[in-house]
Design a protein around this motif. Structure first.
Motif, PDB file in Angstrom:
ATOM      1  N   PHE A   1      -7.799   6.378  10.231  1.00 39.67           N
ATOM      2  CA  PHE A   1      -7.044   5.149   9.988  1.00 39.67           C
ATOM      3  C   PHE A   1      -7.997   3.963   9.819  1.00 39.67           C
ATOM      4  CE2 PHE A   1      -4.315   1.643  11.874  1.00 39.67           C
ATOM      5  CZ  PHE A   1      -3.597   1.440  10.699  1.00 39.67           C
TER       6      PHE A   1
ATOM      7  N   ILE B   1      -8.202   1.300   6.603  1.00 40.84           N
ATOM      8  CA  ILE B   1      -7.872  -0.131   6.698  1.00 40.84           C
ATOM      9  C   ILE B   1      -9.107  -1.024   6.678  1.00 40.84           C
ATOM     10  CG2 ILE B   1      -5.762   0.350   7.985  1.00 40.84           C
ATOM     11  CD1 ILE B   1      -7.200  -0.644  10.499  1.00 40.84           C
TER      12      ILE B   1
ATOM     13  N   THR C   1       0.825  -1.206   0.000  1.00 38.23           N
ATOM     14  CA  THR C   1       0.000   0.000   0.000  1.00 38.23           C
ATOM     15  C   THR C   1       0.861   1.258   0.000  1.00 38.23           C
ATOM     16  OG1 THR C   1      -1.793  -1.112   1.197  1.00 38.23           O
ATOM     17  CG2 THR C   1      -1.770   1.299   1.261  1.00 38.23           C
TER      18      THR C   1
ATOM     19  N   ASN D   1       1.951   2.954  12.683  1.00 40.50           N
ATOM     20  CA  ASN D   1       0.937   1.902  12.728  1.00 40.50           C
ATOM     21  C   ASN D   1       0.873   1.027  11.478  1.00 40.50           C
ATOM     22  OD1 ASN D   1      -0.916   2.325  15.294  1.00 40.50           O
ATOM     23  ND2 ASN D   1      -0.411   4.370  14.543  1.00 40.50           N
ATOM     24  N   THR D   2       1.694   1.332  10.471  1.00 36.34           N
ATOM     25  CA  THR D   2       1.656   0.564   9.225  1.00 36.34           C
ATOM     26  C   THR D   2       3.070   0.423   8.651  1.00 36.34           C
ATOM     27  OG1 THR D   2       1.489   2.417   7.654  1.00 36.34           O
ATOM     28  CG2 THR D   2      -0.562   1.700   8.711  1.00 36.34           C
ATOM     29  N   ASP D   3       3.153  -0.382   7.601  1.00 35.70           N
ATOM     30  CA  ASP D   3       4.386  -0.450   6.812  1.00 35.70           C
ATOM     31  C   ASP D   3       4.158   0.175   5.441  1.00 35.70           C
ATOM     32  OD1 ASP D   3       2.687  -2.292   5.700  1.00 35.70           O
ATOM     33  OD2 ASP D   3       4.105  -3.971   5.741  1.00 35.70           O
ATOM     34  N   TRP D   4       3.177   1.058   5.339  1.00 34.09           N
ATOM     35  CA  TRP D   4       2.836   1.687   4.064  1.00 34.09           C
ATOM     36  C   TRP D   4       3.966   2.590   3.573  1.00 34.09           C
ATOM     37  CZ3 TRP D   4      -2.696   3.649   5.713  1.00 34.09           C
ATOM     38  CH2 TRP D   4      -3.537   2.539   5.885  1.00 34.09           C
TER      39      TRP D   4
ATOM     40  N   GLU E   1      -9.008  -3.705   4.077  1.00 33.46           N
ATOM     41  CA  GLU E   1      -7.860  -4.578   4.305  1.00 33.46           C
ATOM     42  C   GLU E   1      -8.163  -5.580   5.396  1.00 33.46           C
ATOM     43  OE1 GLU E   1      -4.348  -2.394   5.081  1.00 33.46           O
ATOM     44  OE2 GLU E   1      -4.152  -1.624   3.042  1.00 33.46           O
ATOM     45  N   GLU E   2      -8.887  -5.125   6.443  1.00 29.75           N
ATOM     46  CA  GLU E   2      -9.238  -6.033   7.535  1.00 29.75           C
ATOM     47  C   GLU E   2     -10.200  -7.107   7.053  1.00 29.75           C
ATOM     48  OE1 GLU E   2     -10.713  -3.348  10.458  1.00 29.75           O
ATOM     49  OE2 GLU E   2      -8.788  -3.192  11.486  1.00 29.75           O
TER      50      GLU E   2
ATOM     51  N   LEU F   1       0.607   7.337  10.847  1.00 29.77           N
ATOM     52  CA  LEU F   1       0.489   6.229   9.899  1.00 29.77           C
ATOM     53  C   LEU F   1       1.773   5.410   9.858  1.00 29.77           C
ATOM     54  CD1 LEU F   1      -1.375   7.998   6.942  1.00 29.77           C
ATOM     55  CD2 LEU F   1      -2.343   6.452   8.666  1.00 29.77           C
TER      56      LEU F   1
END
Length: 237
Positions: free
Chosen positions: A224, A228, A3, A28-31, A231-232, A25
């Motif tokens: 957020f 997501i 993403t 909390n993510t690897d975006w 995605e969830e 972000l």
């Protein structure tokens, strides 16, 4: 699935306008998050020769590059960047939009007047230099040519006729104490955008620079969650 997120700052601003949300972000993510500086913007404003098309083309280039590197892209636009984000959604495949203080309408005189009163009060008490609003807008007033302001307004007019063509999921965030964009702008966009999936979040204490609002820890997670959600769902399949 990889993403990417393209974040677009506002008129006379820079990436710093979105920095708190970007940091949230990133934590909390690897975006892959990209925050380009639009032509003429950044630490040193050089807006004499730029146009609305200049800004839109720069955003397009950043988006196309990001799309080459990831599987899906979200676009987050602040103020004028929100209008550019809408423009990009008309031309490119974007999964979701987040519009922060989107400048579909601008200059809300009542709150702006209150901000000016605050500046005047602090000037009388000798604390003016500590007022971040004064520091921000005094620099912008000195360095923003009329030509650039006209180009900003022209950009808004170019895009506004196409709001109804937006049909991807959209999240709008608006501060109720915004002195630049009226807080009624978000519901206006909410009503005119054709997307079936729409979310409207108000910041009770938020001024124009919404990512620096006192209640950002409330609306950051809401935004957020919007991003997501699919995605969830996919992760449970």
């Amino acid at each position: 699935m990889k993403t990417g997120v393209l974040c677009i700052h506002g008129f006379t601003g820079g990436p710093y306008e979105l920095q708190p949300l970007v940091e949230y972000l990133e934590a909390n993510t690897d975006w892959q998050i990209v925050v380009p500086t639009l032509p003429g913007h950044g630490e040193t404003l050089e807006l004499k020769r730029v146009t609305a098309e200049t800004w839109m083309m720069a955003a397009e280039q950043a988006l196309r590059q990001l799309q080459k590197e990831v599987d899906c892209v979200y676009v987050i636009g602040f103020s004028m960047g929100g209008i550019i984000a809408i423009y990009l959604a008309l031309r490119y495949k974007i999964e979701k939009l987040v519009l922060l203080s989107a400048a579909a309408k601008y200059i809300y005189p009542t709150q702006l007047l209150q901000d000016v009163r605050d500046i005047a009060k602090e000037a009388m008490t000798g604390t003016l230099e500590d007022n971040t609003l004064y520091q921000l807008y005094s620099a912008k007033l000195r360095n923003t040519p009329i030509h650039a302001a006209i180009e900003f307004m022209r950009l808004v007019r170019m895009v506004e006729q196409y709001y109804g063509q937006i049909n991807i999921p959209v999240c709008l965030v608006q501060g109720k104490k915004d002195g630049i964009v009226p807080f009624t702008t978000a519901p206006y966009l909410f009503d005119h955008i054709s997307s079936e999936t729409k979310k409207l979040i108000y910041s009770e204490t938020g001024k124009h620079h919404i990512c620096y609002s006192d209640d950002c820890n409330d609306w950051f997670p809401q935004t957020f969650s919007f991003l997501i959600e699919d995605e969830e769902i996919q992760g449970t399949n």
